[in-house]
Design an enzyme around this catalytic site. Sequence first.
Site, mmCIF file in Angstrom:
data_model
loop_
_atom_site.group_PDB
_atom_site.id
_atom_site.type_symbol
_atom_site.label_atom_id
_atom_site.label_comp_id
_atom_site.label_asym_id
_atom_site.label_seq_id
_atom_site.Cartn_x
_atom_site.Cartn_y
_atom_site.Cartn_z
ATOM 1 N N HIS A 1 -4.474 16.526 0.980
ATOM 2 C CA HIS A 1 -4.076 15.524 1.981
ATOM 3 C C HIS A 1 -3.537 16.220 3.218
ATOM 4 C CE1 HIS A 1 -4.142 12.413 -1.224
ATOM 5 N NE2 HIS A 1 -4.319 11.579 -0.204
ATOM 6 N N HIS A 2 -3.464 15.464 4.306
ATOM 7 C CA HIS A 2 -2.923 15.948 5.580
ATOM 8 C C HIS A 2 -1.479 16.447 5.438
ATOM 9 C CE1 HIS A 2 -0.636 12.171 5.981
ATOM 10 N NE2 HIS A 2 -1.697 11.622 5.400
ATOM 11 N N GLY B 1 0.821 -1.215 0.000
ATOM 12 C CA GLY B 1 0.000 0.000 0.000
ATOM 13 C C GLY B 1 0.848 1.255 0.000
ATOM 14 N N THR B 2 2.143 1.105 0.283
ATOM 15 C CA THR B 2 3.045 2.265 0.316
ATOM 16 C C THR B 2 3.084 2.918 -1.064
ATOM 17 O OG1 THR B 2 4.362 1.073 1.913
ATOM 18 C CG2 THR B 2 5.403 2.979 0.902
ATOM 19 N N THR B 3 3.108 4.236 -1.100
ATOM 20 C CA THR B 3 3.132 4.952 -2.381
ATOM 21 C C THR B 3 4.482 5.648 -2.569
ATOM 22 O OG1 THR B 3 2.160 6.908 -1.343
ATOM 23 C CG2 THR B 3 0.642 5.356 -2.368
ATOM 24 N N LYS C 1 1.801 14.059 5.002
ATOM 25 C CA LYS C 1 2.015 13.166 3.854
ATOM 26 C C LYS C 1 3.389 13.431 3.230
ATOM 27 C CE LYS C 1 -0.136 11.375 -0.338
ATOM 28 N NZ LYS C 1 0.140 9.984 -0.014
ATOM 29 N N GLY D 1 -0.053 9.345 -5.051
ATOM 30 C CA GLY D 1 -0.043 8.279 -6.057
ATOM 31 C C GLY D 1 -1.403 8.216 -6.756
ATOM 32 N N THR D 2 -2.456 8.490 -6.009
ATOM 33 C CA THR D 2 -3.816 8.465 -6.568
ATOM 34 C C THR D 2 -3.984 9.562 -7.625
ATOM 35 O OG1 THR D 2 -4.551 7.675 -4.432
ATOM 36 C CG2 THR D 2 -6.264 8.507 -5.903
ATOM 37 N N ASN E 1 -3.940 3.330 -4.105
ATOM 38 C CA ASN E 1 -5.086 3.617 -3.243
ATOM 39 C C ASN E 1 -5.942 2.351 -3.131
ATOM 40 O OD1 ASN E 1 -7.547 4.594 -2.131
ATOM 41 N ND2 ASN E 1 -6.898 6.656 -2.696
ATOM 42 N N PHE E 2 -6.028 1.806 -1.934
ATOM 43 C CA PHE E 2 -6.770 0.552 -1.747
ATOM 44 C C PHE E 2 -8.256 0.755 -1.459
ATOM 45 C CE2 PHE E 2 -2.803 -1.914 -1.515
ATOM 46 C CZ PHE E 2 -3.202 -2.982 -2.294
HETATM 47 N N1 LIG Z 1 -2.471 2.520 -0.881
HETATM 48 C C1 LIG Z 1 -3.297 3.116 -0.018
HETATM 49 O O1 LIG Z 1 -4.512 2.879 -0.003
HETATM 50 C C2 LIG Z 1 -2.731 4.083 0.988
HETATM 51 C C3 LIG Z 1 -3.541 4.725 1.924
HETATM 52 C C4 LIG Z 1 -2.964 5.534 2.885
HETATM 53 C C5 LIG Z 1 -1.582 5.687 2.914
HETATM 54 N N2 LIG Z 1 -0.817 5.063 1.975
HETATM 55 C C6 LIG Z 1 0.646 5.119 1.964
HETATM 56 O O2 LIG Z 1 1.121 4.210 2.958
HETATM 57 C C7 LIG Z 1 2.381 4.651 3.443
HETATM 58 C C8 LIG Z 1 2.347 4.717 4.971
HETATM 59 O O3 LIG Z 1 1.415 5.707 5.361
HETATM 60 P P1 LIG Z 1 1.166 6.039 6.904
HETATM 61 O O4 LIG Z 1 0.241 7.182 6.931
HETATM 62 O O5 LIG Z 1 0.820 4.799 7.657
HETATM 63 O O6 LIG Z 1 2.652 6.521 7.317
HETATM 64 P P2 LIG Z 1 3.322 6.513 8.758
HETATM 65 O O7 LIG Z 1 2.321 6.845 9.803
HETATM 66 O O8 LIG Z 1 4.549 7.359 8.620
HETATM 67 O O9 LIG Z 1 3.747 4.982 8.991
HETATM 68 C C9 LIG Z 1 4.757 4.333 8.281
HETATM 69 C C10 LIG Z 1 5.520 3.490 9.314
HETATM 70 O O10 LIG Z 1 6.377 2.572 8.629
HETATM 71 C C11 LIG Z 1 7.634 2.564 9.301
HETATM 72 N N3 LIG Z 1 8.707 2.073 8.461
HETATM 73 C C12 LIG Z 1 9.584 2.747 7.683
HETATM 74 N N4 LIG Z 1 10.423 1.890 7.072
HETATM 75 C C13 LIG Z 1 10.083 0.645 7.482
HETATM 76 C C14 LIG Z 1 10.586 -0.668 7.196
HETATM 77 N N5 LIG Z 1 11.600 -0.875 6.359
HETATM 78 N N6 LIG Z 1 9.977 -1.736 7.789
HETATM 79 C C15 LIG Z 1 8.960 -1.559 8.629
HETATM 80 N N7 LIG Z 1 8.452 -0.337 8.950
HETATM 81 C C16 LIG Z 1 8.995 0.746 8.365
HETATM 82 C C17 LIG Z 1 7.805 4.009 9.703
HETATM 83 O O11 LIG Z 1 8.803 4.133 10.698
HETATM 84 P P3 LIG Z 1 9.607 5.547 10.776
HETATM 85 O O12 LIG Z 1 8.629 6.554 11.245
HETATM 86 O O13 LIG Z 1 10.698 5.244 11.746
HETATM 87 O O14 LIG Z 1 10.118 5.827 9.390
HETATM 88 C C18 LIG Z 1 6.411 4.334 10.230
HETATM 89 O O15 LIG Z 1 6.226 3.922 11.573
HETATM 90 C C19 LIG Z 1 2.641 5.978 2.730
HETATM 91 O O16 LIG Z 1 3.439 5.739 1.586
HETATM 92 C C20 LIG Z 1 1.267 6.447 2.302
HETATM 93 O O17 LIG Z 1 1.293 7.309 1.186
HETATM 94 C C21 LIG Z 1 -1.372 4.271 1.037
#
Ligand SMILES: NC(=O)c1ccc[n+]([C@@H]2O[C@H](COP(=O)([O-])OP(=O)(O)OC[C@H]3O[C@@H](n4cnc5c(N)ncnc54)[C@H](OP(=O)(O)O)[C@@H]3O)[C@@H](O)[C@H]2O)c1
Length: 253
Positions: free
Chosen positions: A139-140, A79-81, A143, A149-150, A106-107
């Site tokens: 977005h917040h 899901g990471t973008t 971000k 990505g969307t 975007n899931f």
């Molecule tokens: N596809 C979708 O539907 C969708 C929806 C929402 C968000 N996203 C994407 O999902 C991603 C995460 O969003 P979020 O809001 O959850 O961000 P977040 O709150 O920053 O959470 C990401 C977490 O992953 C950790 N991390 C970094 N590298 C890692 C690794 N190698 N192994 C394990 N954990 C690791 C980070 O740690 P640190 O803080 O120490 O770096 C942080 O705790 C973003 O890219 C966002 O754009 C996608």
Amino acid sequence: MNIAIIGYGKMGREVEKAAKSRGINVASTIDPTESSASHREISEESMRNADVCIDFTAPNAVLGNIQKISKFKKNVVVGTTGWDGSINEARSIVKKSGIGLVYASNFSIGVNIFFRIVENAAKMMNKLDDYDVYGYELHHSKKIDSPSGTAKTIGDILVKNIRRKSKLLFAMAEGKISPNELHFASIRAGSIPGTHVVGFDSSADTIELKHEARSREGFAAGALMAAQWIKGKKGFYTIDNMMESIIGGRQDV
Ligand SMILES: NC(=O)c1ccc[n+]([C@@H]2O[C@H](COP(=O)([O-])OP(=O)(O)OC[C@H]3O[C@@H](n4cnc5c(N)ncnc54)[C@H](OP(=O)(O)O)[C@@H]3O)[C@@H](O)[C@H]2O)c1
């Protein structure tokens, strides 16, 4: 089904909450810095009881994570973008290791329906030169990537289907834009979970299509649906493949 959640941030926690409410077992939560995660890294121990991994981490972490997960022959939902430049490398890891991977910028199932609505609208607008086309996303403020990505996916759908628009302009327009450019703006503020708007503007009227996420719940629900879907499959898939199997192929306009 047992899942391993990689990245125990905002999305990781949302996936955990959604999994619990659906009776899906969270075998491990993996995050290098979050002290409440069950594990620090992807290892034999953290992978042992997982059927499928769900990665919501950071753009620079994804490829390394896929590489490690593939060593344990686990399927993965990404899901990471913001890692588009490494997609081909990810494809080859998936092929070589024989795992299954499904990726979506975007899931949210609603957003994926929105993509299809935008595609149909774009096909109609392709025949109506009077309408100019634009987009914007909100977005917040935390971000990391911009545009979202969307937004890139929506932009690609628009330029693919509207012949008079051949170039996406995500940056600030410096002066007048060219008729072939499609301006797609990004705004970062507060806690907005994600809003995407596509507009068609003529001298007589404006038509706007809007998707507004109310919370992160929809992303988590879609990611869990994808985890069920990818279980037992091999190969690299996008959510488009999953949507096709749920709601069928595209209709011609
Ligand atoms: N596809 C979708 O539907 C969708 C929806 C929402 C968000 N996203 C994407 O999902 C991603 C995460 O969003 P979020 O809001 O959850 O961000 P977040 O709150 O920053 O959470 C990401 C977490 O992953 C950790 N991390 C970094 N590298 C890692 C690794 N190698 N192994 C394990 N954990 C690791 C980070 O740690 P640190 O803080 O120490 O770096 C942080 O705790 C973003 O890219 C966002 O754009 C996608």
